[in-house]
Scaffold this active site. Structure first.
Site, mmCIF file in Angstrom:
data_model
loop_
_atom_site.group_PDB
_atom_site.id
_atom_site.type_symbol
_atom_site.label_atom_id
_atom_site.label_comp_id
_atom_site.label_asym_id
_atom_site.label_seq_id
_atom_site.Cartn_x
_atom_site.Cartn_y
_atom_site.Cartn_z
ATOM 1 N N THR A 20 13.755 -23.610 -1.064
ATOM 2 C CA THR A 20 13.377 -24.325 -2.044
ATOM 3 C C THR A 20 13.725 -25.760 -2.060
ATOM 4 O O THR A 20 13.275 -26.639 -2.428
ATOM 5 C CB THR A 20 13.634 -23.549 -3.161
ATOM 6 O OG1 THR A 20 12.967 -22.414 -3.294
ATOM 7 C CG2 THR A 20 13.289 -24.387 -4.388
ATOM 8 N N SER A 66 13.260 -18.786 2.849
ATOM 9 C CA SER A 66 14.275 -17.789 3.527
ATOM 10 C C SER A 66 14.060 -16.183 3.381
ATOM 11 O O SER A 66 14.720 -15.308 3.908
ATOM 12 C CB SER A 66 15.476 -18.015 2.987
ATOM 13 O OG SER A 66 15.684 -17.553 1.672
ATOM 14 N N THR A 99 17.494 -19.912 -1.373
ATOM 15 C CA THR A 99 18.682 -19.202 -2.094
ATOM 16 C C THR A 99 18.231 -17.624 -1.791
ATOM 17 O O THR A 99 19.250 -16.912 -2.116
ATOM 18 C CB THR A 99 18.518 -19.291 -3.731
ATOM 19 O OG1 THR A 99 17.094 -19.216 -3.999
ATOM 20 C CG2 THR A 99 18.758 -20.632 -4.003
ATOM 21 N N ASP A 100 17.104 -17.001 -1.560
ATOM 22 C CA ASP A 100 16.757 -15.570 -1.462
ATOM 23 C C ASP A 100 17.575 -14.897 -0.489
ATOM 24 O O ASP A 100 17.930 -13.755 -0.708
ATOM 25 C CB ASP A 100 15.107 -15.387 -1.344
ATOM 26 C CG ASP A 100 14.301 -16.006 -2.592
ATOM 27 O OD1 ASP A 100 14.963 -15.958 -3.682
ATOM 28 O OD2 ASP A 100 13.371 -16.183 -2.411
#
Ligand code: SIN
Length: 327
Positions: A20, A66, A99-100
């Site tokens: 992101t 990700s 972030t995932d």
């Protein structure tokens, strides 16, 4: 990205992998309807000044959302990091990431890289095109970590907080500070370009010797995660075992059971896990609780992964299998 090196400058290399932080939305007001991994890593540094005496350089290693992270990208990243960290002129590395699965990539790198220099992963919850993106500040803070004399090991830097790779977990779907280090707490905070330590830097990871296997292009051993829950059944595990019995290429070698509480399993899963062990599959238990660790008991039939969550236990088991079956 062009470097303006002065004599005595130390370097920080910023490696881009997408996420992101590099996302683009059709409208600046849209913080969720964007495509991740669109903006090049050099562009992410626009307007960010290097700390005094530091020269910044960038490289695009991957450009993915990700959720689609792959073992092959981890290998590329790990090998490039190891090469760059060996250069005495390099102070540290920043990796921009979604972030995932950032906690997985961070933990993988923590396991395989030397810990004498900092590798700071960073990210954003809002796309680069947002009215008020959080990425630029996070990237700047990660550069501060990577440039700080004395900083060491792999960390995740987000919302002014530095989390150790072994402890960090994404715990929120939307807020700008979505990570927690649980009981362990963060390593440090970044405040106006300065580090304020909360505890010591992470110790070296357990699997540096596996870098050799990665360089040799070894395939990832297949390790699956199966969740123990109310009404669970062993069919999934039995299906995986049937594939293994037929010697299907890439059949399962390891199994992580996402266990309840202090490592307990539904009796149906426990039965299937015993069949998996008998078939030669390496089985570990990891707790599905967000905090705490599994406290082992005498007579446990299945080893536990301590404080590692199931996704990190999967990585630890993959590395263990690579080491066991390595050349
Ligand atoms: C991703 O993980 O690549 C997308 C989501 C995010 O970065 O927050």
């Amino acid at each position: 990205m062009g470097e303006k090196l002065r004599s005595g400058d130390r370097r920080v290399l910023v490696l881009g992998t997408g996420g992101t932080v590099a996302g683009r939305a059709a409208s600046a007001g849209d913080n969720i309807g964007y495509v991740a991994g669109q903006v090049g890593v050099s562009e992410l540094l626009a307007g960010i000044e290097a700390p005094a005496g530091i020269a910044l350089a960038t490289e695009q290693v991957a450009q993915v959302d990700s959720k689609d992270m792959e073992f092959s990208i981890w290998c590329d990243l790990a090998l490039r990091c190891a090469q760059v960290l060996a250069d005495p002129a390099v102070a540290g590395i920043v990796i921009t990431h979604g972030t995932d699965t950032i906690e997985e990539t961070a933990y993988f790198l923590h396991c395989v890289l030397p810990s004498d220099k900092p590798v700071a992963l960073t990210c954003a919850m809002r796309p680069a095109t947002a009215l008020s993106p959080d990425g630029p500040q996070n990237v700047r803070d990660a550069i501060v970590v990577a440039a700080s004399p004395g900083a060491r090991g792999v960390s995740v830097v987000c919302a002014g907080t530095v989390h150790g790779a072994a402890d960090v977990q994404k715990v929120h779907t939307y807020r700008l500070d979505p990570f927690s280090s649980g009981d362990a707490g963060p390593v440090a905070f970044v405040e106006e370009g300065q580090l304020r330590m909360a505890k010591g830097w992470p110790a070296a990871g357990p699997a540096m010797d596996v870098l050799r296997e990665l360089a040799a292009g070894r395939e990832a051993p297949r390790v699956e995660i199966v969740l123990s829950h109310a009404g669970a059944r062993g069919h999934l595990i039995d299906t995986l075992l049937a594939e293994r019995a037929r010697a299907v290429p890439g059949a399962i070698q390891g199994l992580v059971l996402a266990a309840t509480g202090n490592g307990t399993l539904h009796h149906e899963i426990e039965g299937a896990a015993a069949r998996a062990q008998a078939a030669g599959v390496v089985v570990w238990r990891a707790t599905r609780c967000l905090e705490g660790r599994i406290l082992p008991k005498a007579g446990d039939a299945i080893p536990d992964a301590g404080a590692l969550n199931p996704v990190k236990a999967r990585i630890a088991l993959m590395l263990e299998l690579l080491r066991i079956h390595g050349s």
